[in-house]
Design a protein around this motif. Sequence first.
Motif, mmCIF file in Angstrom:
data_model
loop_
_atom_site.group_PDB
_atom_site.id
_atom_site.type_symbol
_atom_site.label_atom_id
_atom_site.label_comp_id
_atom_site.label_asym_id
_atom_site.label_seq_id
_atom_site.Cartn_x
_atom_site.Cartn_y
_atom_site.Cartn_z
ATOM 1 N N ARG A 96 -22.625 47.976 25.730
ATOM 2 C CA ARG A 96 -21.321 48.232 26.357
ATOM 3 C C ARG A 96 -21.200 49.672 26.842
ATOM 4 O O ARG A 96 -20.637 49.930 27.895
ATOM 5 N N GLY A 97 -21.703 50.610 26.100
ATOM 6 C CA GLY A 97 -21.543 52.010 26.484
ATOM 7 C C GLY A 97 -22.570 52.514 27.479
ATOM 8 O O GLY A 97 -22.523 53.685 27.876
ATOM 9 N N CYS A 98 -23.482 51.650 27.911
ATOM 10 C CA CYS A 98 -24.534 52.088 28.834
ATOM 11 C C CYS A 98 -23.981 52.277 30.249
ATOM 12 O O CYS A 98 -23.247 51.426 30.744
ATOM 13 N N SER A 99 -24.375 53.368 30.892
ATOM 14 C CA SER A 99 -23.850 53.686 32.225
ATOM 15 C C SER A 99 -24.859 53.489 33.336
ATOM 16 O O SER A 99 -24.614 53.872 34.482
ATOM 17 N N TRP A 120 -34.064 35.429 19.257
ATOM 18 C CA TRP A 120 -33.463 35.774 20.542
ATOM 19 C C TRP A 120 -32.817 37.154 20.425
ATOM 20 O O TRP A 120 -32.291 37.511 19.366
ATOM 21 N N ILE A 121 -32.810 37.890 21.530
ATOM 22 C CA ILE A 121 -32.058 39.141 21.612
ATOM 23 C C ILE A 121 -30.797 38.833 22.409
ATOM 24 O O ILE A 121 -30.860 38.538 23.611
ATOM 25 N N VAL A 122 -29.648 38.870 21.735
ATOM 26 C CA VAL A 122 -28.376 38.498 22.348
ATOM 27 C C VAL A 122 -27.414 39.661 22.197
ATOM 28 O O VAL A 122 -27.233 40.208 21.096
ATOM 29 N N GLY A 123 -26.774 40.054 23.298
ATOM 30 C CA GLY A 123 -25.842 41.174 23.243
ATOM 31 C C GLY A 123 -24.763 41.072 24.286
ATOM 32 O O GLY A 123 -24.754 40.187 25.137
ATOM 33 N N ALA A 124 -23.808 41.985 24.195
ATOM 34 C CA ALA A 124 -22.678 42.054 25.130
ATOM 35 C C ALA A 124 -22.026 43.433 24.947
ATOM 36 O O ALA A 124 -22.142 44.054 23.893
ATOM 37 N N SER A 125 -21.337 43.923 25.961
ATOM 38 C CA SER A 125 -21.186 43.344 27.279
ATOM 39 C C SER A 125 -21.422 44.449 28.294
ATOM 40 O O SER A 125 -20.837 45.519 28.217
ATOM 41 N N TYR A 126 -22.303 44.173 29.241
ATOM 42 C CA TYR A 126 -22.732 45.187 30.194
ATOM 43 C C TYR A 126 -21.756 45.297 31.369
ATOM 44 O O TYR A 126 -20.991 44.371 31.650
ATOM 45 N N ASP A 127 -21.798 46.419 32.024
ATOM 46 C CA ASP A 127 -20.927 46.727 33.148
ATOM 47 C C ASP A 127 -21.477 46.065 34.407
ATOM 48 O O ASP A 127 -22.534 46.444 34.917
ATOM 49 N N GLY A 128 -20.739 45.085 34.925
ATOM 50 C CA GLY A 128 -21.207 44.334 36.080
ATOM 51 C C GLY A 128 -21.239 45.116 37.370
ATOM 52 O O GLY A 128 -21.841 44.672 38.364
ATOM 53 N N SER A 129 -20.638 46.300 37.394
ATOM 54 C CA SER A 129 -20.625 47.097 38.628
ATOM 55 C C SER A 129 -21.874 47.945 38.787
ATOM 56 O O SER A 129 -22.041 48.622 39.810
#
Length: 579
Positions: A96-99, A120-129
Amino acid sequence: MSASGRQRLFTNGTVWMGADAPDETALLVVDGRIAAVGAAAEDVANASAAWAASTGNSAAPLEVVDLDGGFLMPSFGDGHAHPLLGGLEDCGPAVRGCSSIAEIVAEVRRYAEANPDEEWIVGASYDGSLAENGLFDARWLDEAVTDRPVMLRAWDYHTIWVNSKALELAGIDASTAEPVLGEIPRRSDGSPLGTLREWGAVDLVTAVSPEHSLEDRVDALRRATAHFASLGVTWVQDAWVEPADVDTYLAAAASGALSTRINLALLADPRHFPNTLPAMVAARRRVEELGHPLLTAHSVKFFADGVVENETGALLEPYCTGLHDHGMLVWTPEQLAEAVIAVDAAGFQTHIHAIGDAAVRCALDAIERADSVNGSSDRRAVIAHVQLAAVDDLERFAKLGVIATMQPLWAQLDDLMTKLTLPRLGPERSVRQYAMKTLSGLGAPLAFGSDWPVSSADPLAGIAVAVQRTNDAGEPAGGWVPQERLSREAALAAYSSGVAYQAFADRVRPESATGSADFAASSDGPGISSAAAWGRIEVGASADLVWLESDPRTSAASELSAASIRSTYLAGTPTYRAS
């Protein structure tokens, strides 16, 4: 009032009685309910203390809470959120904090190396922009992990980004047909890119990925509701509950994991409805039979459309970019109307996700049909988000008594708005987004929610945007679409009494003014509980309160979102105290 009841006197601060009443300086809580306010609160408390001293009775001493010049108000509610999903974000890579895309890939690689035994590697939530048009390539994730599948949810929870191994295990390749209610973006050769949009496509991957354990899910709810409590929230509408989630909530309630009240909105899926309606009724019955004071299941959730950023939000006029024409209606208008009629007749509150103006119209039409077929009642149907609505349809909210449960934090020029939304809507439609003040001025019931983890769960951050319509940089000067800015008191009310109205928790019965809180159900509406009425300072109401260090009505606009919460009280019991 019994002199032996548990008593807490709040004094030496401002007690906000609501926009239409003068402030008070003291409040007395007895056995979890508001017993008196103002001078009367101090008089009663002093008399009780004197009685205890004269009789030598110290069974229930008076606790005095010195507000230290602070601000006491009804606690916040969250009219639309996803606590379980939010809590589960802690269970995977912290994206989530990745830019940047490179940061996301590096974090996925770090997490995979630190957790070699996870299937599995499951995560959330990335910036769609971060990627052009919100389209992310599986090969970018392959740089981090190739031997195991990776699935990341986007900020909107309508989209996932997967690596090549996940596509392989899900059987998604160039020959895979476009799924119903979903989209598989492709490369020029027809092979899947790695981004999957909406449920029909997302389900292809989630069908083969493992579920979190019940223990992990209960712990996620423990963290999530504690997080809400730390933000002054005591009631949350979980707006997307699937069958397995009901088991999780029942286990969480039974184990004491909940720090807030939760109402469940059971998901209605057009691919399976109406066959799933009996299971919804049974799920509600299971929750009622548990009889836990913090858990109810009074609502049914519908998705009328997707989101503008994916061009799946349903519009009356085509998208400017034209990739998906008018977007996607999840239900046909007739299907949605018939389904809303059915759940309304079964005694559920309707809760409809509607982003685009076509979806909002479809949702209003369905609710109007239910009113016509089932007869008028205090149904308090909810349309969530209402990002864009036709002018004529805004007027229908008040006429039909439909609650607009909106996300004020979205009404700003952040990257998602400027990079993805504005180009798709164009200038004329863009300035009609999030018409909060217009709806309120027309007399429509207005409630606020966060949609956490899509966006921050902090009500004060949402209130700051509602009253300023500016982004973190304070831009634009004077606010974006400034005619839709709310007053501070209107924004505070939308996050407190407005949500209480949505929860059928806005009325205190005369017989509930004294005695211990019991949360017994009532026949007045799907969510009414006379003893659990909250959202206002009123004798007999549940003492659901939040103590702020300063008065948000007079703080500098730039300081609103940074206001400090000292304590949160649910039925008079602290659920959060600042250290």
